[in-house]
Design an enzyme around this catalytic site. Structure first.
Site, PDB file in Angstrom:
ATOM      1  N   HIS A 332      15.162   9.706  35.534  1.00 37.24           N
ATOM      2  CA  HIS A 332      16.617   9.651  35.659  1.00 37.24           C
ATOM      3  C   HIS A 332      17.056   8.194  35.692  1.00 37.24           C
ATOM      4  O   HIS A 332      16.326   7.325  36.157  1.00 37.24           O
ATOM      5  CB  HIS A 332      17.080  10.368  36.925  1.00 37.24           C
ATOM      6  CG  HIS A 332      18.560  10.588  36.987  1.00 37.24           C
ATOM      7  ND1 HIS A 332      19.414   9.677  37.559  1.00 37.24           N
ATOM      8  CD2 HIS A 332      19.332  11.603  36.514  1.00 37.24           C
ATOM      9  CE1 HIS A 332      20.655  10.133  37.453  1.00 37.24           C
ATOM     10  NE2 HIS A 332      20.639  11.284  36.829  1.00 37.24           N
ATOM     11  N   ASP A 391      17.766  18.805  35.192  1.00 39.60           N
ATOM     12  CA  ASP A 391      17.542  19.546  33.955  1.00 39.60           C
ATOM     13  C   ASP A 391      16.186  20.243  33.940  1.00 39.60           C
ATOM     14  O   ASP A 391      15.992  21.215  33.205  1.00 39.60           O
ATOM     15  CB  ASP A 391      17.631  18.605  32.744  1.00 39.60           C
ATOM     16  CG  ASP A 391      19.015  18.021  32.561  1.00 39.60           C
ATOM     17  OD1 ASP A 391      19.991  18.787  32.655  1.00 39.60           O
ATOM     18  OD2 ASP A 391      19.134  16.805  32.351  1.00 39.60           O
TER      19      ASP A 391
END
Length: 454
Positions: A332, A391
């Site tokens: 991320h 996700d």
């Protein structure tokens, strides 16, 4: 012009594209020389400070003895830890999407009566203009639901007598209408595509005012309108976790940039949809699901750490899946030690996997969650830690809910429209300047030559 010629890439186009590419490539050393933060963030993932916001806070570091060190991620909505918000509506029959929508827009948690009034307001807006489904959504259905959603949003401009009014009451009205209509626009768009392109039966269920947003999504989507309480609950949690993630994420920053030009709400939200569609942003969970589908074929023993680690290494070496060199769902831009949304989600995901008889798949996901950071650390130079992101599990959840792949990113949009709306209101309330960062020109001046001397 027929469809094939419209889409054709001719040899001349290829030649011109190569010419353009050669002209546009910039020496990567120049970015270092001029201290340009590519992606508007540094090597540690810290973003360039471009604005201030009340709406949310993404925390991934803390100060220890005057030094900034990575810590487990935390996400705050209007000062409230998202973990506390989720824990505040634990019962299967209690949904949080509407309550958190109220919080993000109005900077307070509603009391029971305020929440009930707000739900009634949203339900009242959950109705499309007369013949909109027939005249707009059913015409030329796209194979990409995000494009369908953007087109529908832009078309709603034509039905709004105050479309260009950027006063806060009018913009709030527009935002609340779009928040209410996104599930209908997304799912009806999918139903039209499924019918005309795949030959499936066409279902256009009307939303029910007494149902929550999550319940209405499942009610509208499924032919029999049936769902379990756990399914609706977990979809609601997914919406809450995806609603907002700071002003710097690509689609929300897009919202600020386009809002700062004082254009209309429909244009702003359509631009944000275009940003979210990208596989580097909202489309990532589709990649995760497809990656795992191949992994389940390539790895004979899902519990064998060596086999799983070998496959992950093949991904990084561009020898597996899409040959992009990425392990999707891992890493991320901000978080390093953990993404709080993934942490919150995981316990709910395990419950759903048990209900669906997919515990083996959940075990494989858990193993990849543990092994992927180790494999990446061995293979790549790391400037900060790496962990799974939201996700990683959201695609698995949507798979277990039998949601079609075409709706994975629109579900993200159904959640994030709340954050976009809050940030649009914030941008307009502060009446800031039009956003215009600088780009340094690095080309040389040239003397113009008439065409007969070139």
């Amino acid at each position: 012009m027929d469809h094939n010629s419209f889409s054709e890439i001719t040899p001349e186009i290829v030649r011109l594209a190569n010419m353009s590419m050669q002209a546009d490539i910039i020496d990567t050393e120049l970015f270092t020389k001029y201290d340009v933060k590519r992606g508007l963030r540094d090597l540690n993932g810290k973003g360039v400070l471009a604005g201030l916001t009340h709406i949310s806070d993404v925390r991934a570091n803390k100060i220890v003895d005057g030094v900034q060190v990575p810590t487990h991620g935390q996400l705050f909505y209007r000062g409230y830890n998202v973990q506390d918000l989720v824990n505040g509506f634990p019962a299967d029959t209690c949904f949080g999407y509407e309550e958190v929508t109220y919080l993000l827009l109005f900077d307070k948690l509603p009391d029971a009566q305020e929440l009930e009034n707000f739900k009634t307001l949203l339900a009242g807006y959950r109705s499309l203009p007369t013949s909109f489904v027939r005249d707009i959504i059913m015409k030329a259905p796209s194979n990409d639901m995000m494009n369908t959603l953007a087109r529908s949003v832009l078309t709603l401009y034509s039905y709004d007598d105050r479309a260009d009014d950027t006063s806060l009451p009018n913009v709030l009205r527009q935002c609340l209408q779009l928040i209410s209509l996104f599930p209908l626009l997304s799912i009806y768009g999918y139903q039209a595509y499924s019918h005309y392109h795949d030959g499936k039966s066409l279902f256009i269920h009307q939303p029910q005012p007494e149902l929550s947003t999550a319940e209405n999504i499942l009610h509208i989507l499924r032919p029999d309108s049936k769902y379990t309480p756990l399914e609706a609950k977990i979809l609601d949690i997914a919406l809450v976790l995806h609603m907002e993630h700071g002003g710097g994420n690509n689609s929300t920053f897009t919202t600020h940039v386009v809002s700062s030009s004082l254009t209309d709400t429909y244009s702003v939200i359509a631009a944000a949809i275009g940003s979210l569609k990208g596989p580097r942003h909202g489309g990532a969970n589709i990649k995760v699901v497809k990656m795992f589908e191949e992994m389940k074929q390539e790895v004979s023993d899902w519990t064998n750490e060596g086999q799983v680690a070998d496959y992950l290494a093949r991904l990084l070496h561009k020898d597996a899946f899409d040959h992009a060199g990425l392990i999707y769902g891992v890493g991320h831009a901000v978080y390093s030690k953990s993404d709080p949304r993934a942490v919150i989600f995981k316990s709910f995901v395990e419950k759903l996997s048990e209900e669906k008889g997919l515990h083996d798949e959940f075990t494989l996901y858990s193993l990849v969650e543990r092994l992927a950071p180790e494999v990446i650390a061995k293979e790549r130079q790391m400037y900060k830690g790496v962990s799974i992101n939201v996700d990683f599990y959201s695609g698995f959840v949507y798979h277990m809910l039998n949601l079609p792949l075409e709706l994975y990113t629109p579900i993200f949009a159904i959640a994030r429209i709340v954050g976009w709306s809050a940030h649009r209101m914030e941008e307009l309330a502060n009446n800031g300047k039009i956003i215009r960062p600088a780009y340094k020109p690095i080309g040389e001046d040239r003397e113009y030559l008439p065409i007969d001397k070139r």
